[in-house]
Write a protein that holds these residues in place. Structure first.
Motif, PDB file in Angstrom:
ATOM      1  N   THR A 259       0.828  -1.204   0.000  1.00 23.74           N
ATOM      2  CA  THR A 259       0.000   0.000   0.000  1.00 23.74           C
ATOM      3  C   THR A 259       0.869   1.263   0.000  1.00 23.74           C
ATOM      4  OG1 THR A 259      -1.800  -1.136   1.109  1.00 23.74           O
ATOM      5  CG2 THR A 259      -1.770   1.256   1.286  1.00 23.74           C
TER       6      THR A 259
ATOM      7  N   ASP B 244      -5.565  -1.218  -5.250  1.00 24.84           N
ATOM      8  CA  ASP B 244      -5.038  -1.732  -3.982  1.00 24.84           C
ATOM      9  C   ASP B 244      -5.984  -2.783  -3.406  1.00 24.84           C
ATOM     10  OD1 ASP B 244      -3.772  -2.246  -1.642  1.00 24.84           O
ATOM     11  OD2 ASP B 244      -3.619  -0.166  -0.994  1.00 24.84           O
ATOM     12  N   GLU B 245      -5.680  -4.028  -3.635  1.00 22.10           N
ATOM     13  CA  GLU B 245      -6.512  -5.144  -3.175  1.00 22.10           C
ATOM     14  C   GLU B 245      -7.998  -4.877  -3.428  1.00 22.10           C
ATOM     15  OE1 GLU B 245      -5.233  -7.403  -0.073  1.00 22.10           O
ATOM     16  OE2 GLU B 245      -3.483  -6.220   0.446  1.00 22.10           O
TER      17      GLU B 245
HETATM   18 MG    MG Z   1      -2.354  -2.652   2.037  1.00 21.55          MG
END
Ligand code: MG
Ligand code: ATP
Lengths: 282, 292
Positions: free
Chosen positions: B45, B176-177
């Motif tokens: 991240t 991000d995911e």
């Molecule tokens: Mg993360």
């Protein structure tokens, strides 16, 4: 979803009852010269301590009875409402504007802005509010504008603390970060993205604060520190009623009921409005 | 032609001196999907936030360069950097609920960016948004545009965010995911949707995930991250066929396989981690900012 809907239903009668009372009291205050049955200042010793209309000895036209100087209680309450509402709106709005703006800045920007503002709030809150108010009015002199000023000066911290905490938690949300990435400026994000999310709380606090302002004004006039003219205020009527409680209980009881109803209505109205406006509760 | 995203030797530290990124280098070519894989806390991240210019205040970049389409972000002033990032990149976030403003309607939030930031006319923005909602297979755009975020399901919200990310035709998307917060069946649909829009729009994606299964499905290139350090990078097929680094091999061994879901899984080998940690600690001792 269902819970939210139940909350909304429940808030409805609350909203209407509280709003209804406030509207009634406000209209009566605005149109006081038209709706008040008597002159609130007219004394008549022949008519002193008349009881309310359902008791023996009541006179038509004096619905809630008269005080020890023969002045009509209902008319005095209606005219007293003028000062109560003026103080409520002016003081609460000023406290709200100062407090919410500072709270929003402290909570959203954080850093040194937050440190300075939070420190001021801490210092402010160290004073007991009623004492603070009496002190301020003693310094500023009595009169309507000093009462308003005193309440605003004391109570902005109430807004500042709550709005700061809310703005802070909003500022950590991903949507604020997304707005940064998209290229919005900081002030733009504060006003367009964060402010709408703290607005329901601002509204609720504002309404609550109006109720508080009404009480503070009543306390100040009770101790004879509010406005110095003969104009009736709820606090001064209560103060007079206290002296004749054994001969004429109504002079104390009716202004107390009016005061309590109004204060409760302000706080309930605010809560109900918040539930209405909050998109997540709606 | 220059890379869409080029990160060179990027290092970042926390106030206590702890390094969160250790000379990270990676690049994403135009139209390519690069997966960034690693376990929780590896710094995935952080890399995404660094690229998008939203690192937490406590994290300080101490060395390295980032280039978006050949433009060095470090050489631009703050405003120019914001404009560049705003115009050329977008984020598909992990949690579709907190990534939307709860008190504004979906439609207003989506068009607002195009109108205010990019200066589109309201009509053009509206058309564009509807087109994108169609592309992410939202059947009742009217209702969605008028809704508040909490009135939509998680899958629908994520579709909205995907549509919003592609709306301004960014050159690079950081995802991000994007499927972690969704349930398994929805995850697959969303993944397929991202892959499809990526292909049609030719957008480069830096795809952050901890799931090697997702890596295999969506990416052409992979960087494996451990403790803020890229331990291996390769073409995706290559990585699975012949992983070079012991940590990558352990990670692959620890991933369940659809073909053989009951095969026993090996947790990432302790000795591999111990070796890696020692290696990184040794490198840290030699490391000073600027002398990488
Ligand atoms: Mg993360
Ligand atoms: N706001 C912050 N301030 C300081 N350190 C942070 C902050 N956020 C994360 N970290 C630290 O930075 C490191 C990298 O975190 P990061 O969030 O990038 O990990 P990640 O690979 O995305 O993990 P996950 O899979 O859990 O999302 C971690 O050690 C974490 O503790």
């Amino acid at each position: 979803m269902d819970e939210a809907r139940i909350a909304r239903r429940a808030s409805s009668p609350r909203l209407w009852l509280a709003g209804g009372w406030l509207l009634l009291a406000l209209l009566a205050a605005i149109f006081a010269p038209l709706v008040a049955p008597q002159d609130p200042l007219a004394q008549d010793l022949m008519l002193e301590r008349l009881p309310p209309f359902w008791l023996d000895g009541a006179e038509p036209g004096y619905w809630l009875g008269t005080d020890s100087l023969g002045r009509d209680l209902l008319s005095r309450l209606i005219f007293g409402g003028r000062i109560a509402f003026i103080v409520a709106f002016a003081a609460a709005t000023s406290a709200c504007l100062i407090g919410s703006a500072l709270g929003l800045i402290a909570g959203y920007f954080g850093g040194w802005a937050d440190r300075i503002i939070s420190r001021i709030v801490d210092v402010w809150m160290a004073f007991p509010p009623v004492l603070f108010a009496i002190l301020l009015v003693a310094v500023l002199g009595t009169g309507l504008s000093s009462v308003i000023l005193a309440i605003a000066i004391i109570d902005w911290t109430r807004f500042c603390r709550v709005i700061r905490a809310e703005a802070m938690s909003q500022a950590r949300m991903d949507y604020v970060e997304s707005a940064r990435i998209a290229g919005y400026g900081r002030i733009g994000i504060m006003l367009r993205e964060v402010l709408p999310n703290v607005l329901p709380s601002v509204v609720a606090l504002l309404s609550l604060e109006m109720g508080i302002a009404v009480i503070v004004e009543a306390i100040l006039s009770f101790v004879n520190l509010s406005i110095s003219t003969d104009d009736p205020t709820w606090g001064s009527i209560i103060a007079e009623g206290r002296l004749s409680i054994h001969q004429a209980w109504w002079v104390l009881v009716f202004p107390l009921i009016t005061l309590i109803l109004t204060v409760l209505s302000f706080s309930q109205f605010g809560e109900a409005l918040k539930a209405r406006f909050d998109p997540v509760l709606r | 032609m220059s890379a869409c995203l080029d990160i060179c030797e990027l290092s970042a530290v926390l106030p206590n001196g702890q390094r969160v990124l250790r000379s990270v280098s990676l690049s994403v070519q135009p139209g390519e999907v690069r997966a960034l894989v690693g376990e929780s806390g590896a710094g995935k991240t952080m890399i995404g936030k660094a690229v998008l210019g939203v690192l937490p205040k406590s994290v300080r970049v101490v060395e390295g360069e980032m280039l978006i389409e050949g433009e060095d972000l470090g050489r631009l002033d703050a405003k120019a950097r914001r404009n560049l990032i705003g115009a050329r990149t977008a984020l598909i976030p992990q949690d579709p609920l907190t990534a939307l403003n709860p008190s504004r309607r979906i439609g207003a939030q989506m068009t607002d960016r195009l109108v205010r930031i990019l200066g589109w006319s309201g009509e053009r923005a509206d058309q564009r948004i509807r087109q994108l909602l169609d592309e992410v297979q939202i059947r009742d755009p009217e209702r969605v545009l008028k809704s508040y975020p909490h009135e939509l399901s998680g899958g629908l919200r994520q579709r909205v965010l995907i549509a919003a990310a592609f709306a301004a035709e960014p050159r690079l998307i950081v995802a991000d995911e994007p499927t972690t917060a969704l349930d398994v069946t929805v995850q697959k649909q969303i993944l397929r949707l991202i892959a499809q829009l990526q292909r049609e729009h030719g957008t480069a994606i830096l795809f952050v995930t901890h799931d090697l299964g997702v890596v295999a499905k969506i990416s052409q290139k992979v960087s494996v991250l451990y403790a803020g350090k890229v331990v291996e990078e390769a073409e995706t097929a290559q990585l699975f066929a012949a992983p070079q680094h012991a940590y990558t091999r352990a990670l692959i061994a620890a991933t369940p396989r659809y073909t053989d879901p009951y095969a026993s899984l090996k947790p990432v080998d302790e000795s591999v981690l111990a070796g890696l940690t020692a290696e990184i600690a040794a490198a840290d001792n030699d490391w000073r900012p600027g002398h990488g």
